[in-house]
Design a protein around this motif. Structure first.
Motif, PDB file in Angstrom:
ATOM      1  N   GLY A 251       0.773  -1.246   0.000  1.00  0.00           N
ATOM      2  CA  GLY A 251       0.000   0.000   0.000  1.00  0.00           C
ATOM      3  C   GLY A 251       0.798   1.286   0.000  1.00  0.00           C
ATOM      4  O   GLY A 251       0.244   2.351   0.254  1.00  0.00           O
ATOM      5  N   TYR A 252       2.085   1.205  -0.275  1.00  0.00           N
ATOM      6  CA  TYR A 252       2.886   2.440  -0.334  1.00  0.00           C
ATOM      7  C   TYR A 252       2.523   3.241  -1.584  1.00  0.00           C
ATOM      8  O   TYR A 252       2.515   2.698  -2.675  1.00  0.00           O
ATOM      9  N   GLN A 253       2.219   4.541  -1.374  1.00  0.00           N
ATOM     10  CA  GLN A 253       1.759   5.362  -2.505  1.00  0.00           C
ATOM     11  C   GLN A 253       2.903   5.982  -3.288  1.00  0.00           C
ATOM     12  O   GLN A 253       2.803   6.199  -4.475  1.00  0.00           O
ATOM     13  N   GLU A 254       3.965   6.362  -2.584  1.00  0.00           N
ATOM     14  CA  GLU A 254       5.050   7.067  -3.269  1.00  0.00           C
ATOM     15  C   GLU A 254       6.390   6.395  -2.993  1.00  0.00           C
ATOM     16  O   GLU A 254       6.613   5.880  -1.894  1.00  0.00           O
ATOM     17  N   MET A 255       7.247   6.406  -3.987  1.00  0.00           N
ATOM     18  CA  MET A 255       8.546   5.749  -3.850  1.00  0.00           C
ATOM     19  C   MET A 255       9.639   6.546  -4.526  1.00  0.00           C
ATOM     20  O   MET A 255       9.393   7.355  -5.412  1.00  0.00           O
ATOM     21  N   GLN A 256      10.836   6.209  -4.100  1.00  0.00           N
ATOM     22  CA  GLN A 256      12.003   6.940  -4.583  1.00  0.00           C
ATOM     23  C   GLN A 256      13.170   5.966  -4.487  1.00  0.00           C
ATOM     24  O   GLN A 256      13.265   5.218  -3.525  1.00  0.00           O
ATOM     25  N   GLY A 257      14.032   5.961  -5.470  1.00  0.00           N
ATOM     26  CA  GLY A 257      15.192   5.087  -5.369  1.00  0.00           C
ATOM     27  C   GLY A 257      15.782   4.751  -6.717  1.00  0.00           C
ATOM     28  O   GLY A 257      15.228   5.086  -7.771  1.00  0.00           O
ATOM     29  N   ALA A 258      16.930   4.083  -6.662  1.00  0.00           N
ATOM     30  CA  ALA A 258      17.696   3.804  -7.862  1.00  0.00           C
ATOM     31  C   ALA A 258      16.933   2.936  -8.867  1.00  0.00           C
ATOM     32  O   ALA A 258      17.231   2.970 -10.063  1.00  0.00           O
ATOM     33  N   PHE A 259      15.946   2.152  -8.413  1.00  0.00           N
ATOM     34  CA  PHE A 259      15.157   1.372  -9.373  1.00  0.00           C
ATOM     35  C   PHE A 259      14.469   2.310 -10.372  1.00  0.00           C
ATOM     36  O   PHE A 259      14.376   1.993 -11.552  1.00  0.00           O
ATOM     37  N   PHE A 260      14.023   3.458  -9.888  1.00  0.00           N
ATOM     38  CA  PHE A 260      13.374   4.442 -10.774  1.00  0.00           C
ATOM     39  C   PHE A 260      14.431   5.376 -11.372  1.00  0.00           C
ATOM     40  O   PHE A 260      14.699   5.335 -12.549  1.00  0.00           O
ATOM     41  N   TYR A 261      15.005   6.208 -10.526  1.00  0.00           N
ATOM     42  CA  TYR A 261      16.044   7.148 -10.957  1.00  0.00           C
ATOM     43  C   TYR A 261      16.989   7.424  -9.805  1.00  0.00           C
ATOM     44  O   TYR A 261      16.555   7.501  -8.664  1.00  0.00           O
ATOM     45  N   ARG A 262      18.244   7.625 -10.110  1.00  0.00           N
ATOM     46  CA  ARG A 262      19.171   8.195  -9.145  1.00  0.00           C
ATOM     47  C   ARG A 262      18.995   9.708  -9.188  1.00  0.00           C
ATOM     48  O   ARG A 262      18.190  10.214  -9.969  1.00  0.00           O
ATOM     49  N   SER A 263      19.755  10.443  -8.388  1.00  0.00           N
ATOM     50  CA  SER A 263      19.577  11.889  -8.429  1.00  0.00           C
ATOM     51  C   SER A 263      20.080  12.421  -9.772  1.00  0.00           C
ATOM     52  O   SER A 263      21.079  11.940 -10.302  1.00  0.00           O
ATOM     53  N   LEU A 264      19.347  13.383 -10.316  1.00  0.00           N
ATOM     54  CA  LEU A 264      19.629  13.876 -11.658  1.00  0.00           C
ATOM     55  C   LEU A 264      20.086  15.330 -11.616  1.00  0.00           C
ATOM     56  O   LEU A 264      19.604  16.108 -10.801  1.00  0.00           O
ATOM     57  N   PRO A 265      20.985  15.715 -12.538  1.00  0.00           N
ATOM     58  CA  PRO A 265      21.292  17.131 -12.698  1.00  0.00           C
ATOM     59  C   PRO A 265      20.041  17.862 -13.186  1.00  0.00           C
ATOM     60  O   PRO A 265      19.137  17.237 -13.750  1.00  0.00           O
ATOM     61  N   GLU A 266      20.031  19.169 -12.993  1.00  0.00           N
ATOM     62  CA  GLU A 266      18.838  19.944 -13.318  1.00  0.00           C
ATOM     63  C   GLU A 266      18.305  19.693 -14.738  1.00  0.00           C
ATOM     64  O   GLU A 266      17.114  19.456 -14.921  1.00  0.00           O
ATOM     65  N   GLU A 267      19.203  19.729 -15.735  1.00  0.00           N
ATOM     66  CA  GLU A 267      18.737  19.605 -17.127  1.00  0.00           C
ATOM     67  C   GLU A 267      18.027  18.274 -17.351  1.00  0.00           C
ATOM     68  O   GLU A 267      17.011  18.209 -18.030  1.00  0.00           O
ATOM     69  N   ALA A 268      18.582  17.215 -16.776  1.00  0.00           N
ATOM     70  CA  ALA A 268      17.988  15.890 -16.960  1.00  0.00           C
ATOM     71  C   ALA A 268      16.616  15.826 -16.281  1.00  0.00           C
ATOM     72  O   ALA A 268      15.672  15.240 -16.823  1.00  0.00           O
ATOM     73  N   PHE A 269      16.504  16.460 -15.110  1.00  0.00           N
ATOM     74  CA  PHE A 269      15.205  16.437 -14.426  1.00  0.00           C
ATOM     75  C   PHE A 269      14.176  17.250 -15.198  1.00  0.00           C
ATOM     76  O   PHE A 269      13.019  16.845 -15.324  1.00  0.00           O
ATOM     77  N   VAL A 270      14.609  18.387 -15.751  1.00  0.00           N
ATOM     78  CA  VAL A 270      13.691  19.214 -16.524  1.00  0.00           C
ATOM     79  C   VAL A 270      13.223  18.468 -17.780  1.00  0.00           C
ATOM     80  O   VAL A 270      12.037  18.527 -18.138  1.00  0.00           O
ATOM     81  N   SER A 271      14.118  17.726 -18.434  1.00  0.00           N
ATOM     82  CA  SER A 271      13.631  16.978 -19.612  1.00  0.00           C
ATOM     83  C   SER A 271      12.638  15.909 -19.207  1.00  0.00           C
ATOM     84  O   SER A 271      11.708  15.610 -19.951  1.00  0.00           O
ATOM     85  N   LEU A 272      12.846  15.359 -18.012  1.00  0.00           N
ATOM     86  CA  LEU A 272      11.884  14.377 -17.514  1.00  0.00           C
ATOM     87  C   LEU A 272      10.519  15.039 -17.323  1.00  0.00           C
ATOM     88  O   LEU A 272       9.479  14.470 -17.663  1.00  0.00           O
ATOM     89  N   LEU A 273      10.535  16.271 -16.801  1.00  0.00           N
ATOM     90  CA  LEU A 273       9.279  17.000 -16.598  1.00  0.00           C
ATOM     91  C   LEU A 273       8.580  17.276 -17.923  1.00  0.00           C
ATOM     92  O   LEU A 273       7.358  17.335 -17.994  1.00  0.00           O
ATOM     93  N   ARG A 274       9.388  17.457 -18.971  1.00  0.00           N
ATOM     94  CA  ARG A 274       8.803  17.738 -20.287  1.00  0.00           C
ATOM     95  C   ARG A 274       8.306  16.473 -20.973  1.00  0.00           C
ATOM     96  O   ARG A 274       7.599  16.549 -21.969  1.00  0.00           O
ATOM     97  N   ASN A 275       8.725  15.324 -20.461  1.00  0.00           N
ATOM     98  CA  ASN A 275       8.330  14.056 -21.069  1.00  0.00           C
ATOM     99  C   ASN A 275       6.815  13.895 -20.988  1.00  0.00           C
ATOM    100  O   ASN A 275       6.252  13.918 -19.906  1.00  0.00           O
ATOM    101  N   PRO A 276       6.165  13.726 -22.152  1.00  0.00           N
ATOM    102  CA  PRO A 276       4.699  13.642 -22.165  1.00  0.00           C
ATOM    103  C   PRO A 276       4.182  12.501 -21.285  1.00  0.00           C
ATOM    104  O   PRO A 276       3.070  12.569 -20.766  1.00  0.00           O
ATOM    105  N   ARG A 277       4.991  11.490 -21.077  1.00  0.00           N
ATOM    106  CA  ARG A 277       4.589  10.385 -20.219  1.00  0.00           C
ATOM    107  C   ARG A 277       4.215  10.880 -18.809  1.00  0.00           C
ATOM    108  O   ARG A 277       3.423  10.279 -18.105  1.00  0.00           O
ATOM    109  N   PHE A 278       4.831  11.995 -18.402  1.00  0.00           N
ATOM    110  CA  PHE A 278       4.613  12.476 -17.046  1.00  0.00           C
ATOM    111  C   PHE A 278       3.765  13.733 -16.967  1.00  0.00           C
ATOM    112  O   PHE A 278       3.553  14.287 -15.912  1.00  0.00           O
ATOM    113  N   SER A 279       3.334  14.267 -18.114  1.00  0.00           N
ATOM    114  CA  SER A 279       2.619  15.552 -18.052  1.00  0.00           C
ATOM    115  C   SER A 279       1.110  15.380 -17.978  1.00  0.00           C
ATOM    116  O   SER A 279       0.602  14.315 -18.201  1.00  0.00           O
TER     117      SER A 279
END
Ligand code: C2E
Ligand code: CA
Ligand code: CA
Ligand code: CA
Length: 279
Positions: A251-279
């Protein structure tokens, strides 16, 4: 050691001097690093368990040392805490984060929550909530896009002062997360008196959930109690598909970790935000 004798003692005190010296050097270079802005932020995505969609990121500070290269926070945060430099450093992280929230909104990126680590020394400052309010105003960031991660130990010091500070923070519309949950010696009981939104279960429990029945029981017990108290739970340090599947099932709603993503530099995170999969 007890039976080391005179020479042993002598050796020990030399070693102490050396440690003290190292610490002073680290503090001096930290102070310089603040002046020269050698710090920068990385962003580790936080994922909603249902549909693996992006809900935000934890902001993690890094230090680009001119000689040593990249230094991770495990090495310098404790020194910053001991020397009090965590106060200007923490304020810098908060301001940068709010600048990003504001800038990304202006650039039309979808809204995300940025989760900032707040150390006990910062939270104890009587003007902490006022400082956050000023930064939100100055940067034009929406408080609803900000989350603060506080550790159990910093919430357990002075119940009245803590409650007051948390209520002032909540007036800014932001969310409070209890970080590294389970590593302190507190219980969920005290949480019901505080305006808290999320608890983040420590990665050390997540690591062995698939093999260690005790860790699995802890993780299960925490979500059962959190459900009753209407708290959201986040799991950090999720490294494998098996862990994600089990946490989802529990029942855990939110997760974080290397299985999904490690910490990203700003540009990489911003492109992720622009990814239509997440918008
Ligand atoms: P934390 O708050 O528990 O942050 C999570 C740490 O776990 C981060 O390490 C992150 O990179 C790491 N991590 C993420 N996913 C995984 C995974 O799947 N497996 C493993 N093994 N590790 C994972 P990081 O960036 O080295 O930060 C270490 C600690 O430094 C943080 O622990 C936090 O307490 C502190 N810290 C980082 N940034 C700040 C800051 O701006 N202010 C303050 N006060 N503390 C900070
Ligand atoms: Ca954290
Ligand atoms: Ca944590
Ligand atoms: Ca942790």
């Amino acid at each position: 050691a007890k039976d080391a004798g005179r020479n042993g003692y002598h050796f020990h005190s030399q070693e102490m001097n050396c440690k003290a010296h190292e610490r002073m050097e680290l503090e001096t270079s930290l102070r310089r690093a603040l002046e020269r802005e050698e710090f920068f932020l990385e962003f580790q995505p936080i994922i909603r368990a249902s549909g693996d969609c992006l809900v935000g990121a934890e902001v993690l500070v890094r230090w680009q040392h001119p000689v040593k290269g990249r230094v991770m926070p495990g090495t310098f945060i404790p020194a910053a805490e001991n020397s009090g430099l965590i106060l200007p450093l923490g304020e810098w992280v908060m301001r940068k984060t709010c600048e990003k929230i504001s800038e990304w909104r202006k650039n039309g990126l979808p809204p995300v929550k940025l989760s900032v680590n707040v150390s006990g020394r910062q939270f104890e400052q009587r003007n902490f909530a006022a400082m956050v309010r000023d930064i939100l105003e100055e940067t034009g960031a929406d408080g609803a896009s900000l989350q603060l991660e506080l550790t159990e130990t910093s919430l357990m010091k002075d119940a009245e002062a803590t409650a007051r500070a948390l209520h002032s923070l909540r007036e800014l519309n932001l969310r409070i997360v209890v970080d590294d949950f389970g590593t302190g010696y507190s219980s969920l009981g005290y949480l019901k008196n505080y305006p808290i939104d999320h608890i983040k279960i420590d990665g050390s429990f997540v690591r062995d959930i698939c093999d260690n029945p005790d860790d699995r029981s802890i993780v299960e017990a925490i979500i059962a109690m959190a459900d009753k108290l209407n708290l959201n739970v986040v799991a950090e340090g999720v490294e494998t598909r098996e862990q994600r599947d089990l946490l989802r099932k529990l029942g855990y709603q939110e997760m974080q970790g290397a299985f999904f993503y490690r910490s990203l530099p700003e540009e990489a995170f911003v492109s992720l935000l622009r990814n239509p999969r997440f918008s």
